[in-house]
Design a protein around this motif. Structure first.
Motif, short mmCIF file in Angstrom:
data_model
loop_
_atom_site.label_atom_id
_atom_site.label_comp_id
_atom_site.label_asym_id
_atom_site.label_seq_id
_atom_site.Cartn_x
_atom_site.Cartn_y
_atom_site.Cartn_z
N PHE A 1 67.90 28.93 -11.39
CA PHE A 1 69.11 29.08 -10.50
C PHE A 1 69.43 28.34 -9.34
N VAL A 2 68.32 27.62 -8.94
CA VAL A 2 68.49 26.82 -7.37
C VAL A 2 69.08 25.63 -7.98
N ASP A 3 68.72 24.99 -9.44
CA ASP A 3 68.89 23.76 -9.75
C ASP A 3 70.56 23.57 -10.56
N ALA A 4 70.98 24.68 -10.79
CA ALA A 4 72.17 24.95 -11.68
C ALA A 4 73.36 24.86 -10.96
N SER A 5 74.59 24.57 -11.71
CA SER A 5 75.87 24.57 -11.04
C SER A 5 76.45 25.46 -11.87
N TYR A 6 77.35 26.55 -11.39
CA TYR A 6 78.28 27.49 -12.06
C TYR A 6 79.71 26.94 -11.93
N ALA A 7 80.38 26.65 -12.82
CA ALA A 7 81.75 26.47 -12.96
C ALA A 7 82.22 25.82 -11.69
N GLY A 8 81.28 24.47 -11.25
CA GLY A 8 81.69 23.86 -10.21
C GLY A 8 80.98 24.31 -8.84
N ALA A 9 80.45 25.85 -8.83
CA ALA A 9 80.00 26.20 -7.63
C ALA A 9 78.32 25.97 -7.72
N ALA A 10 77.84 25.07 -6.97
CA ALA A 10 76.47 25.10 -6.75
C ALA A 10 76.04 26.02 -5.91
N VAL A 11 74.78 25.80 -5.70
CA VAL A 11 73.82 26.97 -4.61
C VAL A 11 73.98 26.36 -3.43
N PRO A 12 74.30 26.96 -2.37
CA PRO A 12 74.46 26.63 -1.05
C PRO A 12 72.81 26.04 -0.63
N ARG A 13 72.94 24.87 0.22
CA ARG A 13 71.50 24.45 0.51
C ARG A 13 70.58 25.38 1.26
N PRO A 14 71.11 26.24 2.33
CA PRO A 14 70.15 27.11 2.96
C PRO A 14 69.72 28.05 2.03
N LEU A 15 70.39 28.56 1.05
CA LEU A 15 69.97 29.44 0.04
C LEU A 15 69.07 28.75 -0.80
N LYS A 16 69.21 27.81 -1.29
CA LYS A 16 68.37 26.84 -1.99
C LYS A 16 66.96 26.73 -1.37
N LEU B 1 65.27 30.10 -1.15
CA LEU B 1 64.44 30.74 -2.36
C LEU B 1 63.29 29.65 -2.74
N THR B 2 63.51 28.24 -2.53
CA THR B 2 62.22 27.33 -3.17
C THR B 2 60.97 27.93 -2.17
N GLY B 3 61.25 27.92 -0.67
CA GLY B 3 60.29 28.41 0.20
C GLY B 3 59.41 29.78 -0.42
N GLN B 4 60.22 30.65 -0.94
CA GLN B 4 59.66 31.87 -1.40
C GLN B 4 58.92 31.68 -2.62
N ALA B 5 59.46 30.92 -3.50
CA ALA B 5 58.72 30.35 -4.70
C ALA B 5 57.22 29.76 -4.29
N ARG B 6 57.33 28.71 -3.44
CA ARG B 6 56.06 28.27 -2.89
C ARG B 6 54.89 29.19 -2.70
N ALA C 1 75.36 36.37 -10.91
CA ALA C 1 74.76 37.01 -12.23
C ALA C 1 73.44 36.46 -12.57
N ALA C 2 73.43 34.94 -12.31
CA ALA C 2 72.03 34.29 -12.36
C ALA C 2 70.95 34.85 -11.38
N LEU C 3 71.39 34.86 -10.18
CA LEU C 3 70.26 35.39 -9.06
C LEU C 3 69.93 36.75 -9.46
N LYS C 4 70.80 37.63 -10.08
CA LYS C 4 70.38 39.27 -10.44
C LYS C 4 69.21 38.97 -11.56
N GLN C 5 69.47 37.89 -12.42
CA GLN C 5 68.36 37.68 -13.45
C GLN C 5 67.06 37.13 -12.97
N ALA C 6 67.20 36.49 -11.79
CA ALA C 6 65.92 35.76 -11.18
C ALA C 6 65.26 37.18 -10.55
N ARG C 7 66.10 37.91 -9.96
CA ARG C 7 65.35 39.18 -9.13
C ARG C 7 64.79 39.93 -10.19
N ALA C 8 65.56 40.03 -11.48
CA ALA C 8 64.97 41.19 -12.47
C ALA C 8 63.65 40.35 -12.94
#
Length: 401
Positions: free
Chosen positions: A211-226, A229-234, A157-164
């Motif tokens: 999104f990339v810095d948060a943790s969701y009920a103990g589930a962090a964002v996987p490093r490859p995905l982080k 997405l960080t590269g896309q932001a830059r 849901a957080a990733l969908k918000q970032a896309r929106a």
């Protein structure tokens, strides 16, 4: 002197025999047997419940007392039909009191892989060699793990918000570009344009960076995905010399995030579905236990723990991409069948439904494809019947459409 084992209260008399004559003492001595009691075990702050996602370390401070002697102290973890018994101390059976402490890490294998609440107790065994050793059990501390799919659903849901947010930024940039292309449009200096784009990019990327810095009920964002997405932001933060370059760059980043969202949702849906298959098996075992009328109480307890976990997991799975919605709807339908069977006291019907659901969840593929080269509804035929995702369009339609 005479020695014997006193297992019950008796009346003791002394007697003398002279040939065939037995003379008994007039006064009797009543001897009362005191039964060996099970050890008393106390665990600090028990009973209580703790959430695994909020747990740093579970400290267990205990004290044990027995009327004769203590042989063993153990840490016991129970979850559903599983039990893990770990010996903390082995004693000589002479000590009547014992205190100690033990720390349980949230990274413990049983806690990390458990989908049902885990009851943590301290148990002690006495030195009764007559009637057999007895175990004393402390009140339980219940460790409640995060719901299956809870973290994945919140992360998606957080990733969908970032896309929106990126979609809104692209729509705004497209409107501004259309307005600037008109003949009577006011002239905007490069400095003003660069400043407006910088502010727009900052607002658009704020949900993505969160999104990339948060943790969701103990589930962090996987490093490859982080990292992706960080590269896309830059890339989006680099200054763009023209509106066309800025729009093209924003479009490329949006398409990349859209692809990441779909891939993440499908991957999480498969992972959550397979873990829910274990819960469905636990429900099936509870239903099987209920087939024996003498074990209905244990079956009811087991089902009351597993069914809510299965229900919440199916709801979370339903929110994960199109694949999750597909498998989640199947899980919700089978769950209704299970509950109807239990309501009618038809444990066999409920067990069969649970077994079927477990098998389906462990095969997290679209419902409208087959291993023989079937075609999913609305999709294209692919290898082994899997749907091939449509290639994204190079240009995104204007917001005016």
């Amino acid at each position: 002197m005479a020695r014997w084992v006193l297992s019950r209260p008796v009346e003791l008399r002394v007697a003398a025999r002279f040939g065939s004559v037995l003379i008994t003492e007039a006064e009797a001595l009543s001897v009362r047997a005191v039964a060996d009691e099970a050890p008393e075990v106390e665990l600090d702050d028990a009973p209580r419940q703790v959430l695994l996602k909020d747990l740093q370390a579970l400290e267990l401070r205990y004290s044990v007392r027995d009327d004769h002697g203590i042989r063993e102290v153990a840490l016991v973890l129970r979850s559903g039909g599983r039990e893990d018994r770990r010996t903390l101390e082995r004693l000589d059976g002479e000590a009547k009191e014992r205190t100690g402490a033990q720390a349980l890490s949230p990274r413990d294998a049983l806690l990390r892989h458990s989908f049902l609440p885990v009851e943590v107790t301290i148990e002690a065994r006495d030195n009764d060699g007559v009637s057999g050793a007895k175990w004393g059990t402390s009140p339980a501390i219940t460790v409640v793990p995060p719901g299956i799919g809870e973290g994945e659903a919140a992360r998606y849901a957080a990733l969908k918000q970032a896309r929106a947010a990126l979609i809104s930024a692209y729509a705004q940039a497209q409107r501004e570009a259309d307005a600037a292309s008109k003949k009577d449009a006011p002239v905007v200096t490069p400095e003003a344009l660069r400043k407006a784009q910088t502010e727009q990019v900052k607002a658009a990327l704020e949900p993505l960076r969160h999104f990339v810095d948060a943790s969701y009920a103990g589930a962090a964002v996987p490093r490859p995905l982080k990292a992706f997405l960080t590269g896309q932001a830059r890339a989006l933060e680099r200054p763009a010399p023209t509106r066309e370059t800025y729009l093209r760059r924003l479009e490329d980043v949006l398409l990349a995030v859209d692809a990441a969202e779909r891939a993440t949702g499908n991957h999480d849906a498969e992972s959550v579905a397979k873990r829910l298959g274990d819960v469905a098996d636990e429900v099936a075992e509870g239903c099987k236990l209920g087939l024996d009328p003498e074990k209905r109480g244990a079956a009811s307890k087991r089902l009351s723990t597993a069914l809510p976990v299965l229900g919440k997991g199916a709801d979370a799975l339903f929110t994960l991409s199109e694949l999750g919605a597909d498998i989640g709807s199947v899980a919700q339908g089978e769950l209704r069948r299970i509950r109807r069977g239990l309501a009618a006291q038809s444990y066999l019907e409920a067990e069969l439904a649970a077994r079927h659901l477990a098998a389906r969840l462990r095969r997290p593929k679209p419902s409208f494809s087959s291993a023989g080269g079937g075609v999913e509804s609305g999709g294209q035929q692919g290898r082994h019947g899997a749907k091939q995702p449509a290639k994204p369009r190079r240009r995104i339609s204007s917001s005016k459409s």
